[in-house]
Design a protein around this motif. Structure first.
Motif, PDB file in Angstrom:
ATOM      1  N   GLN A  78      53.908 -41.958   4.131  1.00 46.69           N
ATOM      2  CA  GLN A  78      54.832 -42.264   3.044  1.00 46.69           C
ATOM      3  C   GLN A  78      55.537 -43.597   3.261  1.00 46.69           C
ATOM      4  OE1 GLN A  78      57.370 -38.812   3.039  1.00 46.69           O
ATOM      5  NE2 GLN A  78      56.014 -37.621   1.704  1.00 46.69           N
ATOM      6  N   SER A  79      55.870 -43.910   4.512  1.00 44.44           N
ATOM      7  CA  SER A  79      56.617 -45.131   4.793  1.00 44.44           C
ATOM      8  C   SER A  79      55.795 -46.385   4.564  1.00 44.44           C
ATOM      9  CB  SER A  79      57.151 -45.111   6.231  1.00 44.44           C
ATOM     10  OG  SER A  79      56.085 -45.154   7.159  1.00 44.44           O
ATOM     11  N   GLN A  81      53.305 -46.430   2.150  1.00 50.18           N
ATOM     12  CA  GLN A  81      52.675 -46.214   0.841  1.00 50.18           C
ATOM     13  C   GLN A  81      51.191 -45.885   0.999  1.00 50.18           C
ATOM     14  OE1 GLN A  81      53.530 -49.711  -1.568  1.00 50.18           O
ATOM     15  NE2 GLN A  81      55.480 -48.852  -2.235  1.00 50.18           N
ATOM     16  N   GLY A  82      50.898 -45.062   1.985  1.00 50.34           N
ATOM     17  CA  GLY A  82      49.514 -44.686   2.241  1.00 50.34           C
ATOM     18  C   GLY A  82      49.259 -43.232   1.899  1.00 50.34           C
ATOM     19  N   THR A  83      48.017 -42.819   2.097  1.00 51.88           N
ATOM     20  CA  THR A  83      47.625 -41.432   1.856  1.00 51.88           C
ATOM     21  C   THR A  83      47.502 -40.705   3.189  1.00 51.88           C
ATOM     22  OG1 THR A  83      45.283 -42.088   1.894  1.00 51.88           O
ATOM     23  CG2 THR A  83      46.383 -42.017  -0.254  1.00 51.88           C
ATOM     24  N   ASN A 121      44.594 -42.860   4.807  1.00 51.38           N
ATOM     25  CA  ASN A 121      45.189 -43.821   5.742  1.00 51.38           C
ATOM     26  C   ASN A 121      45.609 -43.158   7.049  1.00 51.38           C
ATOM     27  OD1 ASN A 121      46.435 -45.105   2.790  1.00 51.38           O
ATOM     28  ND2 ASN A 121      45.229 -46.410   4.140  1.00 51.38           N
ATOM     29  N   PRO A 217      61.230 -42.888   2.054  1.00 53.04           N
ATOM     30  CA  PRO A 217      61.041 -44.045   1.165  1.00 53.04           C
ATOM     31  C   PRO A 217      60.061 -45.038   1.758  1.00 53.04           C
ATOM     32  CG  PRO A 217      63.177 -44.152   2.275  1.00 53.04           C
ATOM     33  CD  PRO A 217      62.611 -42.801   2.567  1.00 53.04           C
ATOM     34  N   ALA A 218      59.231 -45.613   0.907  1.00 51.56           N
ATOM     35  CA  ALA A 218      58.252 -46.599   1.351  1.00 51.56           C
ATOM     36  C   ALA A 218      58.961 -47.877   1.787  1.00 51.56           C
ATOM     37  CB  ALA A 218      57.263 -46.897   0.234  1.00 51.56           C
ATOM     38  N   ALA A 221      53.861 -51.891   1.898  1.00 49.58           N
ATOM     39  CA  ALA A 221      52.606 -51.428   1.319  1.00 49.58           C
ATOM     40  C   ALA A 221      51.562 -51.272   2.413  1.00 49.58           C
ATOM     41  CB  ALA A 221      52.122 -52.416   0.262  1.00 49.58           C
ATOM     42  N   ALA A 222      50.541 -50.461   2.139  1.00 54.19           N
ATOM     43  CA  ALA A 222      49.492 -50.239   3.130  1.00 54.19           C
ATOM     44  C   ALA A 222      48.804 -51.543   3.522  1.00 54.19           C
ATOM     45  CB  ALA A 222      48.472 -49.239   2.581  1.00 54.19           C
TER      46      ALA A 222
END
Length: 336
Positions: A78-79, A81-83, A121, A217-218, A221-222
């Protein structure tokens, strides 16, 4: 990503600057602080996990159930913004259950590849030692190659890609011990452990919330993780540090209590993680303390002890601790 971070191509051609190191440390601390909202009181473990991620490696956690391994994997994803996917390893798990399978589509008259849970991810491989060696090898192959080939077609995994594997040190019945060659694929091994008293009280105060309901919270980005990992590789390593790591690794091989010492892959892992840790501490160069902080987590799980030494209570961690005492580090150096 702001202008202080270079692209992977630019990073590969230059050495990290002091300004880039300061920015790296600031982002790193924001990532750690975010995950700490979920995994209370585990600052050190979270730093180790992000060090592994930004070093392009995978993490092995040896821990009892209920210590927050799934929460850690989900929060990291989550941090950035990945899966994230969780795979529960069982004796009947097949390699295709991890990597995916090709299924014949009658409408198109061709086989269609259906991706497995490894295409994420952050992949949590829970109780990896409960699956058969064949299934373990399927996951470890993906970890090394970062791709899957099915029916002659290559399918790359996500970027960034990190496996957090767990094994229970207590229950050994019905498990398949990971061979040393496969343990060597993990850049480091650590454990989360139980929270301290103060953290346990805070956890109990929030007992009304389910763990998966907490969203981290992100922070970045990945794609930025890939850039930061490339930037970490540009941290300066003095020749004396390389010499120090080489002497540490050699000492694991010559110890009378060790049957199999650390591999060259282990030495490379120690340098890679030391670079990342240096940047996380706001430095653009590695110092001996970076190596010392990571030596146990990076090297201990790669050692195979002599049976008599194990019987006498010697552990890989104690071997590494002794080697760190006996191997003199290089003198402190100034920034390059």
């Amino acid at each position: 990503m702001n202008a202080q971070t270079t692209s992977p191509d630019q990073a590969a051609a230059a050495t990290m600057t002091a300004e880039q190191a300061a920015h790296f440390a600031e982002v790193f601390e924001r990532l750690v602080s975010g995950v700490e909202r979920v995994l209370l009181g585990k600052h050190h473990v979270i730093r180790m996990a992000f060090t592994a991620l930004l070093s392009g490696g995978h993490l092995l956690l040896e821990d009892v159930p209920g210590t927050g391994k799934t929460s850690l994997a989900r929060a990291i994803a989550q941090s950035v913004q990945g899966t994230s996917n969780r795979i529960q390893f069982t004796p009947d798990l097949l390699p295709g259950d991890i990597t995916g399978v090709s299924i014949y589509d009658q409408r198109s008259g061709a086989f269609e590849f259906h991706r497995g849970p490894v295409f994420a991810n952050i992949v949590l491989a829970d109780e990896i030692n409960r699956a058969s060696p064949k299934t373990q090898a399927a996951l470890l192959e993906v970890m090394e190659e970062e791709q899957i080939t099915a029916d002659g077609v290559t399918h790359p995994v996500a970027e960034p890609f990190m496996v957090i594997a767990t094994q229970n040190p207590i229950e050994q019945a019905g498990t398949y011990r990971l061979p040393e060659a496969q343990l060597d694929r993990f850049i480091m091994k650590t454990s989360i452990g139980y929270p301290d008293h103060a953290s346990t009280i805070r956890i109990l105060e929030g007992a009304g919330r389910r763990a998966h309901a907490v969203v981290v919270p992100a922070v970045i980005a990945a794609a930025t993780v890939v850039e930061l990992a490339a930037l970490a590789r540009t941290v300066h390593v003095d020749p004396s540090i390389n010499d120090y790591v080489s002497r540490l690794v050699d000492a694991t091989r010559t110890s009378t209590e060790v049957r199999l010492g650390a591999s060259v892959r282990g030495a490379l892992a120690l340098i890679r993680t030391a670079k990342t840790l240096a940047a996380a501490n706001g430095r653009h160069y590695v110092i001996p303390d970076d190596v010392k902080q990571l030596a146990e987590a990076v090297l201990a799980h790669r050692l195979l002890l002599d049976p008599e030494a194990e019987f006498d209570g010697v552990t890989p961690s104690s071997i590494v601790a002794r080697i760190l005492i006996e191997t003199p580090p290089p003198g402190d150096r100034q920034a390059a």
